[in-house]
Scaffold this motif. Structure first.
Motif, short mmCIF file in Angstrom:
data_model
loop_
_atom_site.label_atom_id
_atom_site.label_comp_id
_atom_site.label_asym_id
_atom_site.label_seq_id
_atom_site.Cartn_x
_atom_site.Cartn_y
_atom_site.Cartn_z
N GLY A 112 23.77 -38.73 93.56
CA GLY A 112 24.19 -38.23 92.26
C GLY A 112 23.80 -36.79 92.00
N ALA A 113 23.44 -36.05 93.04
CA ALA A 113 23.06 -34.66 92.87
C ALA A 113 24.26 -33.82 92.47
N LYS A 114 23.99 -32.73 91.76
CA LYS A 114 25.00 -31.73 91.46
C LYS A 114 24.90 -30.66 92.55
N VAL A 115 25.83 -30.69 93.48
CA VAL A 115 25.73 -29.87 94.69
C VAL A 115 26.44 -28.54 94.49
N HIS A 116 25.73 -27.45 94.80
CA HIS A 116 26.29 -26.10 94.74
C HIS A 116 26.32 -25.54 96.16
N GLN A 117 27.52 -25.16 96.64
CA GLN A 117 27.63 -24.57 97.96
C GLN A 117 27.61 -23.04 97.85
N GLU A 176 24.39 -14.08 96.53
CA GLU A 176 25.18 -15.07 95.80
C GLU A 176 24.27 -16.15 95.22
N LEU A 177 23.26 -16.56 96.00
CA LEU A 177 22.30 -17.54 95.49
C LEU A 177 21.52 -16.96 94.31
N ARG A 178 21.09 -15.70 94.42
CA ARG A 178 20.34 -15.08 93.33
C ARG A 178 21.18 -15.06 92.04
N ALA A 179 22.45 -14.74 92.15
CA ALA A 179 23.32 -14.72 90.98
C ALA A 179 23.44 -16.11 90.36
N LEU A 180 23.52 -17.12 91.21
CA LEU A 180 23.59 -18.51 90.73
C LEU A 180 22.32 -18.87 89.97
N LEU A 181 21.17 -18.48 90.51
CA LEU A 181 19.89 -18.75 89.85
C LEU A 181 19.79 -17.99 88.53
N GLU A 182 20.23 -16.75 88.53
CA GLU A 182 20.18 -15.94 87.31
C GLU A 182 21.12 -16.48 86.23
N SER A 183 22.15 -17.22 86.67
CA SER A 183 23.07 -17.81 85.69
C SER A 183 22.48 -19.03 85.00
#
Length: 366
Positions: free
Chosen positions: A108-113, A125-132
Motif C-alpha cells: 500500500g505504499a505511495k511509490v514515486h519513481q 529531481e529527488l531534491r525537488a520532490l522532497l522540497e515539494s
C-alpha cells in the motif's frame, strides 16, 4: 543452432557454463565434514553464524549488524514490511526492478519513481520532490549496474543522496547484488561505507557470484534494526537454510568466491560487448548505455515500435525479452530489458537478428 531453439534475454541468471559446479561440490563436502551439527540442525534467524561473520568482515561492520536470508528478495521483503506501512511515501528508480514495484504496491505504499540517466538516480529531481513536501520512509536504490537499466550511480550522486537522507530523515535501501560483477571502470565506495548517521541499509546476494540455487542473501544495517528484523524472521521461518549457507561459507573462505567472481565477470563482460555490437549492427536506431558490470542492458527503441506488439513477435521467432513497461508505473512502451547473463556468446548475434526481424514486422504492421 536451429531456429526452434529459444534464445532468452529474459532471465537475469548465469548460464550453467559459468557456475563453479566442482567448487560447490567440494564446498558441500567440507561443510558437512567441518560442521555436521551446524549444517543439519535448526539455526538462528540471523543465519549461519560463520557466514554472518564473513559477511560482516567483508563490509567492515560488527556481526550484529548482519542478517543472512533466503535470497536478497527475502531481505528486501523483511525490510519493506518493517519500515513501510500503507500510505507511506517511498522513492524508487525509474525504471526499477519489477518485484520491488510489486512488493511496495502490495504494502500500500505511495511509490514515486525518480528518473535515471547514465549516472544513476537524478538527485536534483529527488531534491525537488522532497522540497515539494514528499517525506519518504525509504528510497530503494540499486547503485551498481542497475536492474533493469544497467547504469551505475556516480560517486558524487552517492554522496548527495546520503546528504539528502540525513537532511530529510529517510532510509536509503542500498540494494546491491551486482556490485562484484564488474568488467570495466573503477569500483566506487558503497553508500554503506560512507554512512555515518545510520541512514543506509545494504543488501546483497550470492546469487550472482555463486549461483541462484543457493538462495543466500543478506542485510547489513544498524544493529537495532537488524535485531527487530531477526525477530520477524524467527516468527516467519525459525531459521534460513543452514545447508546452503554453510556451503556458501566454505566456498567463500576457500577463495573459490574470488575465482568465481573473476570468471563470471570476464564471461559477462564479453557477452555485454557482443550484445552492444549486435544491437548497433542489426537495430542501428536503438539507444542504450553499455553497462560496466552486472547482467542487464536497457534498450530504447524507436517510437514506432510498441513492445506490447514486439514481445509476441519476438517470441514467435524464438527470442525472449522483457517489456520495459514492466519496470515502470507508466511508460516504457518502446523499451526492453535484455539480460545477457544466460546467453552464451554463440547465441547473441542470432538472438539480436531475430529481435531485429520482429522489430521490422511490427513496423510493417504500423
Amino acid at each position: 543452432m536451429t531456429s526452434a531453439q529459444l534464445i532468452s534475454f529474459a532471465r537475469g541468471a548465469p548460464s550453467l557454463d559459468i557456475v563453479d559446479i566442482d567448487g560447490l561440490k567440494a564446498a558441500a563436502v567440507r561443510a558437512f565434514e567441518a560442521d555436521p551439527a551446524g549444517v543439519t540442525a535448526y539455526g538462528t534467524s540471523v543465519g549461519y553464524l560463520p557466514l554472518r561473520q564473513w559477511i560482516a568482515d567483508k563490509h567492515g561492520v560488527a556481526a550484529d549488524q548482519v542478517i543472512v536470508t533466503n535470497g536478497s528478495l527475502q531481505a528486501d521483503a523483511l525490510l519493506f514490511e518493517h519500515l513501510v506501512s500503507a500510505g507511506d511515501d517511498v522513492i524508487v528508480e525509474k525504471p526499477t526492478y519489477d518485484r520491488t514495484l510489486l512488493n511496495l504496491r502490495n504494502l500500500g505504499a505511495k511509490v514515486h519513481q525518480v528518473t535515471l540517466d547514465k549516472d544513476g538516480l537524478d538527485v536534483e529531481e529527488l531534491r525537488a520532490l522532497l522540497e515539494s513536501g514528499v517525506r519518504p520512509k525509504l528510497a530503494h536504490i540499486i547503485p551498481n549496474y542497475q536492474n533493469p537499466a544497467g547504469v551505475t550511480l556516480s560517486a558524487d550522486r552517492r554522496r548527495a543522496l546520503i546528504a539528502l537522507a540525513e537532511e530529510y530523515g529517510f532510509t536509503i535501501f542500498e540494494d546491491d547484488p551486482y556490485a562484484d560483477i564488474r568488467f570495466r571502470g573503477e569500483k566506487l565506495p558503497s553508500m554503506l561505507e560512507q554512512d555515518t548517521a545510520g541512514t543506509v541499509v545494504h543488501a546483497s546476494s550470492f546469487t550472482k557470484t555463486v549461483c541462484p540455487g543457493v538462495r543466500v542473501g543478506y542485510l547489513v544495517g544498524p544493529k537495532d534494526l537488524i535485531a527487530t528484523i531477526a525477530k520477524r524472521a524467527t516468527n516467519l521461518y525459525i531459521s534460513p537454510g543452514m545447508v546452503s549457507e554453510a556451503i556458501v561459507h566454505q566456498f567463500c573462505v576457500s577463495g573459490d568466491i574470488d575465482r568465481s567472481i573473476a570468471s563470471v565477470s570476464a564471461a559477462l563482460g564479453e557477452r555485454a560487448r557482443l550484445l552492444g555490437a549486435a544491437l548497433r549492427e542489426h537495430i542501428p536506431d536503438a539507444r542504450f548505455t553499455e553497462p560496466d558490470g552486472g547482467y542487464f542492458l536497457w534498450v530504447e527503441l524507436a517510437d514506432d515500435v510498441d513492445v506490447d506488439k514486439l514481445v509476441p513477435a519476438a517470441t514467435a521467432r524464438g527470442v525472449a525479452v522483457v517489456k520495459g513497461s514492466d519496470f515502470l508505473l507508466e511508460g516504457g512502451k518502446h523499451a526492453l530489458r535484455l539480460a545477457y547473463s544466460a546467453v552464451t556468446t554463440d547465441q547473441i548475434d542470432e538472438g539480436v537478428r531475430r529481435l531485429a526481424a520482429a522489430v521490422a514486422e511490427v513496423r510493417e504492421q504500423g
